[in-house]
Design an enzyme around this catalytic site. Structure first.
Site, mmCIF file in Angstrom:
data_model
loop_
_atom_site.group_PDB
_atom_site.id
_atom_site.type_symbol
_atom_site.label_atom_id
_atom_site.label_comp_id
_atom_site.label_asym_id
_atom_site.label_seq_id
_atom_site.Cartn_x
_atom_site.Cartn_y
_atom_site.Cartn_z
ATOM 1 N N ASP A 108 30.956 50.743 39.254
ATOM 2 C CA ASP A 108 30.385 49.526 39.803
ATOM 3 C C ASP A 108 31.422 48.900 40.727
ATOM 4 O OD1 ASP A 108 27.808 47.688 38.534
ATOM 5 O OD2 ASP A 108 29.172 46.693 39.929
ATOM 6 N N ASN B 11 22.012 54.218 40.103
ATOM 7 C CA ASN B 11 21.342 52.962 39.782
ATOM 8 C C ASN B 11 21.816 51.785 40.629
ATOM 9 O OD1 ASN B 11 19.837 51.103 37.815
ATOM 10 N ND2 ASN B 11 21.942 50.372 37.595
ATOM 11 N N TYR C 291 14.190 45.632 50.848
ATOM 12 C CA TYR C 291 14.105 46.170 49.495
ATOM 13 C C TYR C 291 12.937 47.147 49.377
ATOM 14 C CZ TYR C 291 14.214 46.217 44.381
ATOM 15 O OH TYR C 291 14.293 46.616 43.067
ATOM 16 N N LYS D 267 13.349 51.224 48.672
ATOM 17 C CA LYS D 267 12.812 51.829 47.454
ATOM 18 C C LYS D 267 11.762 52.895 47.775
ATOM 19 C CE LYS D 267 15.538 49.638 44.751
ATOM 20 N NZ LYS D 267 16.651 50.355 44.063
ATOM 21 N N ILE E 131 12.175 43.674 35.142
ATOM 22 C CA ILE E 131 13.055 43.935 33.991
ATOM 23 C C ILE E 131 14.024 42.772 33.843
ATOM 24 C CG2 ILE E 131 14.663 45.561 32.934
ATOM 25 C CD1 ILE E 131 11.881 46.746 33.458
ATOM 26 N N THR F 132 17.248 41.490 33.605
ATOM 27 C CA THR F 132 18.617 41.912 33.886
ATOM 28 C C THR F 132 19.349 40.769 34.573
ATOM 29 O OG1 THR F 132 18.210 42.716 36.137
ATOM 30 C CG2 THR F 132 17.731 44.250 34.316
#
Length: 256
Positions: free
Chosen positions: A44, A97, A161, A165, A194, A196
């Protein structure tokens, strides 16, 4: 909501690389790999969060190391994969990810657009390219990219985005075909909403949270472990005949 995933895998002797693993889905996947016996390379740009993921993996009885990486930088990705192979001797699984979203920025702005593509799309390509090269040296492996339900649909707020994707799903299908005869399977997970750190601002606002939950037929936000479970299945022998598949994990949001 607590999620208890009872399915277990034995990835002893395997090595997994997870980008964007300082929290959220990436952290959940890294910890799931560690609990399943794999050695994990946590990556990361957030070093503190990445090191915390490593500590959590160790506390769970797993083996993990941290290596910082901006996936938009091809040289940095090359060094990341080299570290995985150099430290653990091989690479079996890659979960690409790392990504960003711009809920409060104008994605039509040139700088925001370019940064979005550099991380969300270029970064996946950089990782796939280096991971596959390493896997080819050790008999194959499995790659899972994080796309989104926005890779199938669209929204009126996030052109970059949505475009990236859609692109990740296209790259996934390309990779599946490119390496199909090389024992490298390439799939994608496509999460809906989700809970997060990326959606934290929404989750902490009761009105916004209710609005987001109302978009999902199951009436709740998904949990990172629910995506991590899908990633591990796609990497397992149980999914040995699955490649090129964008697996939707959205509580039914794209059904209606």
């Amino acid at each position: 909501m607590e999620v208890n995933l009872t399915v277990s895998y034995d990835f002893s002797g395997k090595v997994a690389l997870v980008t964007g693993a300082s929290g959220g889905i990436g952290r959940a996947t890294a910890l799931a790999f560690a609990r399943a016996g794999a050695s994990v390379v946590v990556s990361d740009v957030n070093a503190a969060g990445g090191e915390e993921t490593v500590a959590l993996a160790a506390a769970a009885g797993g083996t993990a190391i941290f290596h910082p990486c901006d996936v938009a930088d091809p040289a940095a990705v090359k060094a990341l994969v080299a570290r995985a192979v150099g430290h653990f001797g091989r690479l079996d699984f890659g979960h690409n990810n790392a990504g960003i979203t711009n809920l409060t920025a104008d994605e039509w702005d040139d700088e925001v657009w370019r940064r979005s593509l550099a991380i969300n799309l270029d970064g996946v390509m950089h990782c796939m390219r280096e991971e596959a090269a390493a896997m080819l040296d050790h008999g194959g492996g499995a790659i899972v990219n994080t796309a989104s339900i926005n890779g199938f649909t669209g929204n009126a707020r996030q052109p970059a985005y949505v475009a990236t994707k859609h692109g990740v799903i296209g790259l996934t299908r390309h990779g599946a075909l490119k390496w199909a005869r090389d024992n490298i399977r390439v799939n994608a997970v496509c999460p809906g909403v989700i809970e997060t750190p990326m959606t934290d601002a929404v989750a902490r606002n009761p009105d916004l949270r209710r609005a987001m939950e109302a978009l999902t037929p199951m009436g709740r936000m998904g949990q990172p472990d629910e995506v991590a479970g899908a990633v591990l299945w796609l990497c397992s022998v149980q999914a040995s005949f699955v490649t090129g598949h964008p697996l939707v994990i959205d509580g039914g949001a794209t059904v209606s």
